[in-house]
Design a protein around this motif. Structure first.
Motif, mmCIF file in Angstrom:
data_model
loop_
_atom_site.group_PDB
_atom_site.id
_atom_site.type_symbol
_atom_site.label_atom_id
_atom_site.label_comp_id
_atom_site.label_asym_id
_atom_site.label_seq_id
_atom_site.Cartn_x
_atom_site.Cartn_y
_atom_site.Cartn_z
ATOM 1 N N LEU A 205 0.805 -1.213 0.000
ATOM 2 C CA LEU A 205 0.000 0.000 0.000
ATOM 3 C C LEU A 205 0.843 1.270 0.000
ATOM 4 N N GLN A 206 0.318 2.311 -0.646
ATOM 5 C CA GLN A 206 0.874 3.655 -0.658
ATOM 6 C C GLN A 206 -0.038 4.558 0.178
ATOM 7 N N PRO A 207 0.341 5.804 0.436
ATOM 8 C CA PRO A 207 -0.561 6.716 1.147
ATOM 9 C C PRO A 207 -1.888 6.886 0.406
ATOM 10 N N LEU A 208 -2.938 7.185 1.138
ATOM 11 C CA LEU A 208 -4.241 7.394 0.512
ATOM 12 C C LEU A 208 -4.189 8.478 -0.553
ATOM 13 N N SER A 209 -3.350 9.494 -0.338
ATOM 14 C CA SER A 209 -3.271 10.607 -1.284
ATOM 15 C C SER A 209 -2.734 10.189 -2.643
ATOM 16 N N ALA A 210 -2.097 9.015 -2.713
ATOM 17 C CA ALA A 210 -1.572 8.533 -3.994
ATOM 18 C C ALA A 210 -2.682 8.001 -4.901
ATOM 19 N N ARG A 211 -3.887 7.837 -4.348
ATOM 20 C CA ARG A 211 -5.037 7.334 -5.122
ATOM 21 C C ARG A 211 -4.705 6.021 -5.820
ATOM 22 N N GLN A 212 -4.044 5.149 -5.100
ATOM 23 C CA GLN A 212 -3.619 3.853 -5.628
ATOM 24 C C GLN A 212 -4.831 2.993 -5.980
ATOM 25 N N PRO A 213 -4.885 2.437 -7.186
ATOM 26 C CA PRO A 213 -6.006 1.540 -7.530
ATOM 27 C C PRO A 213 -6.033 0.334 -6.583
ATOM 28 N N MET A 214 -7.218 -0.160 -6.311
ATOM 29 C CA MET A 214 -7.353 -1.301 -5.422
ATOM 30 C C MET A 214 -6.793 -2.548 -6.092
ATOM 31 N N SER B 76 -13.793 3.977 -2.882
ATOM 32 C CA SER B 76 -13.143 3.433 -1.700
ATOM 33 C C SER B 76 -11.708 3.047 -2.029
ATOM 34 N N ARG B 77 -10.794 3.317 -1.092
ATOM 35 C CA ARG B 77 -9.411 2.892 -1.304
ATOM 36 C C ARG B 77 -8.708 2.654 0.031
ATOM 37 N N LEU B 78 -7.688 1.833 -0.041
ATOM 38 C CA LEU B 78 -6.831 1.516 1.089
ATOM 39 C C LEU B 78 -5.529 2.288 0.977
ATOM 40 N N GLY B 79 -4.930 2.602 2.119
ATOM 41 C CA GLY B 79 -3.648 3.284 2.127
ATOM 42 C C GLY B 79 -2.854 2.908 3.370
#
Length: 318
Positions: A14-23, A47-50
């Motif tokens: 996981l990356q920080p939430l601010s990175a808007r990483q795809p699930m 929804s996303r994880l960070g």
């Protein structure tokens, strides 16, 4: 599609939430297992994880963002719990148009740390403060409301008593079956001082803490549930109770929901303390409700969510 996930592998990815990483597929498997996917009206919630790091821990956080949110709920789970158990609270907040941000506490769920252990409750405050930083970075809409179940309620209480006027969360504060003292605390404290030099932990006893018949079997099969009660956590609780019961009063007025059939916390003592510490807290009692209000029967949840909704709407209007 698989519903299996490895907590350590998922956290590391996981990356920080601010990175808007795809699930990732593993993140989607986690969400499916705990029915956290597709929440909100028409499934339009993003929804996303960070992950963030604080106090030597890697903390996994999660965001649910509806279209055009009007406020934010900062959600803090209870002891032994994790974000995956709070779908009903999240759905309620989303229905009100709130964004929801939460995290797994140290030693819980997907976050790092010795399982269910802590050296000092001050570590929980570091995590909550860092969660506020996440909310600020993400520019989540204000007002920010707080909601804590049990030990999560204790974390919110600590924050309000020590930072209430300066808190970035100036909306409502919701305490669900909040912990001040657990039931049978006198005997538990004596046992702790007698055994702490010899015992590092004891096997956890799963109890019926909800009237919902499927909840206990789910807990016992939940791969993220800790299986032992660490002695260190009891020691940290002892220090925290003394600190809170001697803390100065706050001008904040939290909303408190408490079940009278709660066999986990010493709720009559706790409510007396909270009435003394806060300015006219609004207390909603439920005769038949047990401890884990976030997973009570639908009819019980409906009653206290209706109470909370009325108060939250009044806050939004004012």
């Amino acid at each position: 599609m698989s519903n299996t996930f490895d907590p350590d592998h998922l956290r590391a990815s996981l990356q920080p939430l601010s990175a808007r990483q795809p699930m990732s597929d593993e993140g989607l498997a986690y969400q499916r297992f705990y029915t956290l996917a597709g929440l909100g009206r028409d499934g339009l919630v993003n929804s996303r994880l960070g992950r963030f790091e604080v106090g030597g821990y890697e903390i996994v956080t999660q965001l649910w963002m509806p279209e055009n949110p009007v406020a934010t709920l900062v959600l803090v789970h209870g002891f032994y719990d994790h974000m995956g158990l709070y779908r009903h609270v999240i759905e309620w907040a989303l229905e009100l148009g709130f964004a929801v941000v939460s995290c797994d506490l140290p030693g819980h769920g997907l976050s790092s740390g010795s399982r269910a252990s802590i050296i000092d409750f001050a570590e929980y405050q570091l995590v909550l403060d860092r969660l506020f930083v996440e909310a600020e970075t993400l520019q989540l809409p204000k007002p920010w409301h707080l909601c804590g179940q049990s030990t999560g309620g204790a974390i919110v209480i600590d924050h309000l008593l020590n930072h209430g006027d300066e808190s970035p969360a100036q909306g409502q504060s919701i305490l669900l079956a909040p912990l001040v003292r657990p039931r049978g605390w006198t005997w538990s404290k004596v046992s702790y001082y007698l055994l702490r030099a010899f015992v590092k932990g004891i096997d956890r006893r799963f109890s019926e803490n909800s009237n919902a018949p499927a909840f206990l079997p789910f807990l016992m099969a939940d791969p993220l549930q800790p299986r032992r009660l660490p002695t260190a956590w009891v020691g940290a609780l002892a220090k925290w109770i003394e600190r809170i019961e001697h803390a100065p009063r706050s001008r904040r007025s939290p909303l408190i929901v408490q079940g009278e059939s709660d066999m986990t916390v010493d709720w009559s003592h706790n409510l007396a303390v909270l009435n003394d510490k806060f300015d006219h807290p609004q207390i909603f009692m439920l005769h038949e409700a047990r401890h884990h209000l976030a997973n009570e029967l639908p009819e019980i949840r409906e009653r206290f969510f209706e109470f909370l909704t009325r108060r939250m709407v009044q806050t939004q209007i004012s």
